[in-house]
Enzyme design. Structure first.
Site, PDB file in Angstrom:
ATOM      1  N   ASP A   1      -0.080  10.611  -8.694  1.00 35.46           N
ATOM      2  CA  ASP A   1       0.669  10.834  -7.458  1.00 35.46           C
ATOM      3  C   ASP A   1       0.275  12.104  -6.739  1.00 35.46           C
ATOM      4  OD1 ASP A   1       2.565  10.632  -5.440  1.00 35.46           O
ATOM      5  OD2 ASP A   1       4.192  11.431  -6.656  1.00 35.46           O
TER       6      ASP A   1
ATOM      7  N   HIS B   1       2.628  11.032   4.154  1.00 41.19           N
ATOM      8  CA  HIS B   1       3.857  11.277   4.922  1.00 41.19           C
ATOM      9  C   HIS B   1       3.590  11.320   6.425  1.00 41.19           C
ATOM     10  CE1 HIS B   1       6.064  13.187   1.195  1.00 41.19           C
ATOM     11  NE2 HIS B   1       5.345  12.111   0.894  1.00 41.19           N
TER      12      HIS B   1
ATOM     13  N   ASP C   1       0.613   6.747  -0.971  1.00 44.69           N
ATOM     14  CA  ASP C   1       1.576   7.565  -1.705  1.00 44.69           C
ATOM     15  C   ASP C   1       2.818   6.696  -1.934  1.00 44.69           C
ATOM     16  OD1 ASP C   1       3.309   9.429  -2.679  1.00 44.69           O
ATOM     17  OD2 ASP C   1       3.394  10.646  -0.865  1.00 44.69           O
TER      18      ASP C   1
ATOM     19  N   GLU D   1      11.575   9.229  -5.520  1.00 41.46           N
ATOM     20  CA  GLU D   1      10.771  10.447  -5.713  1.00 41.46           C
ATOM     21  C   GLU D   1      10.738  11.244  -4.420  1.00 41.46           C
ATOM     22  OE1 GLU D   1       7.404  13.186  -5.869  1.00 41.46           O
ATOM     23  OE2 GLU D   1       7.689  11.572  -4.436  1.00 41.46           O
ATOM     24  N   GLU D   2      10.607  10.514  -3.317  1.00 40.87           N
ATOM     25  CA  GLU D   2      10.547  11.184  -2.007  1.00 40.87           C
ATOM     26  C   GLU D   2      11.916  11.800  -1.700  1.00 40.87           C
ATOM     27  OE1 GLU D   2       7.799  11.612  -0.744  1.00 40.87           O
ATOM     28  OE2 GLU D   2       6.484   9.941  -1.239  1.00 40.87           O
TER      29      GLU D   2
ATOM     30  N   HIS E   1       5.557   6.490  -8.530  1.00 47.63           N
ATOM     31  CA  HIS E   1       6.855   6.189  -7.918  1.00 47.63           C
ATOM     32  C   HIS E   1       6.742   4.995  -6.977  1.00 47.63           C
ATOM     33  CE1 HIS E   1       6.134   8.232  -3.947  1.00 47.63           C
ATOM     34  NE2 HIS E   1       5.437   9.099  -4.647  1.00 47.63           N
TER      35      HIS E   1
HETATM   36 ZN   LIG Z   1       4.156  10.618  -3.933  1.00 50.88          ZN
END
Ligand SMILES: [Zn+2]
Length: 375
Positions: free
Chosen positions: A165, A346, A108, A141-142, A78
């Site tokens: 991912d 994150h 990420d 995606e998030e 992503h």
């Molecule tokens: Zn991811």
């Protein structure tokens, strides 16, 4: 053999470009240009951006193979990142890549994007035999896996998929992931003056409290969880609250358990609200279904062969969260999620081992090579 310097330079370049969810345009343009340079036969961008209110769609590129009669392999990652992702300044210190501490790193999922680009470069410059390939860079995606949920499925035509991912050293893969539902409980009572005429009111906040107390919470079993994540309601302390809304989620890697838990939560909310002289309007939204790949699935077999050839240990895990692979599996492309080394994602502490960045690219290239061997 991959080119480590090129991989590192590409990773630093890509994470430096801000790529918030629904604002993937700059990254989308850059990746489209890269795919074109690398010899894509076709590049499509779908209308997921329009559907979701973003400025870029999912990018699907097809590469013609030099070997026919072998499965078409799909590689996906992503484009978007969680916040804060503006002005990322990656630093490599003692073999570990981090941000400067003011932003996330963006491994990420740029670690996945870079592994895919390096694979395409190596295939081309080293004339490595391979079958047809499909490259998918998703948006959004998030925050709910919305890009792949809204992808133009008519563009997808692969036999086996790899979504790059997740955490873990390259060689780690997820073969099973939960499905997830969102459950919104909107409780309605009746407003009245809290001092003058409290008995005339029916307090939606109190009813919501009773619902919360009656609800299952946290870990239900080893593959099933639920959570109350948000509550809003009421207007002022001198008003008996007319409205209160609670947002729950349920997850399970077993579809029957997910359905049963969700139905139970709906039933508890409606019954408890009624017992408290209020009403509950319950809305269930399915985010995605669970999936499970059998151990002899093509994706797992290719992973074993590629990791074996490189001497990387294979670790197969059950995931606690969903990813684009939930949708690709639902669309009929058996897809596993590969570990690309992202750690503490994150958060501003997110990091990536330099070695994992290179190994993810090496493993992806080897998977494509193995998939072209007729056996
Ligand atoms: Zn991811």
């Amino acid at each position: 053999m991959i080119n480590k310097k090129r991989v590192l330079d590409e990773f630093f370049a890509l994470v430096s470009i801000r790529c918030s969810t629904l604002d993937e345009r700059e990254m989308g343009n850059l990746l489209t240009a890269r795919l074109r340079e690398l010899g894509a036969a076709e590049i499509h961008e779908d209308n997921a951006g329009e559907i979701l209110g973003g400025n870029c769609g999912n990018i699907v590129a097809n590469f013609k193979g030099s070997v026919s009669g072998v499965p078409t392999v799909m590689l996906t990652a992503h484009m978007d990142c969680v916040e804060p992702c503006a002005g990322i300044r990656p630093q490599l210190v003692d073999g570990v890549i981090r941000s400067d501490g003011t932003t996330i790193l963006g491994a990420d999922d740029k670690a996945g994007v870079v592994a895919i680009l390096e694979t395409l470069r190596c295939l081309r410059e080293q004339h490595i035999p391979h079958g047809d390939l499909q490259i998918v860079f998703t948006v959004a995606e998030e925050g709910g896996v919305n890009g792949s949920q809204n992808i133009d499925q008519s563009l997808l035509q692969a036999d086996v998929g790899f979504t790059l991912d997740t955490h873990g050293h390259p060689g780690m893969a997820a073969f099973k992931a939960p499905g997830k539902n969102q459950i919104e409980v909107a409780v309605r009572g009746k407003a009245s003056h809290a001092g003058v005429d409290p008995d005339a009111g029916r307090n939606a906040i109190i009813a919501a409290g009773k619902i919360l107390a009656a609800m299952p919470q946290g870990r239900i079993d080893e593959e099933t969880t639920c959570n109350a994540g948000r509550i809003t309601g009421g207007t002022a302390t001198n008003v008996v609250a007319e409205f209160c809304t609670i947002n729950f989620e349920s997850r399970s890697r077993d579809k029957a358990k997910l359905d049963a838990l969700t139905a139970r939560m709906v039933e508890i909310a409606e019954r408890t609200a009624k017992e408290a002289n209020c009403t509950a309007t319950v809305t269930v939204k399915k985010d995605y279904d669970p999936y499970e790949l059998p151990q002899d699935a093509l994706a797992i077999r290719y992973l074993h062969r590629a990791a074996g050839a490189l001497g990387f240990p294979v670790i197969l895990e059950e995931e606690g969260g969903g990813s684009d692979a939930n949708f690709f599996n639902a669309y009929g492309i058996p897809t596993t999620v590969l570990g690309v080394g992202m750690t503490d994602c994150h958060t501003k502490e997110e990091s990536l081992l330099e070695e994992d960045l290179y190994n993810a690219a090496e493993l992806t290239l080897e998977i494509v090579r193995q998939a072209a061997l007729k056996s």
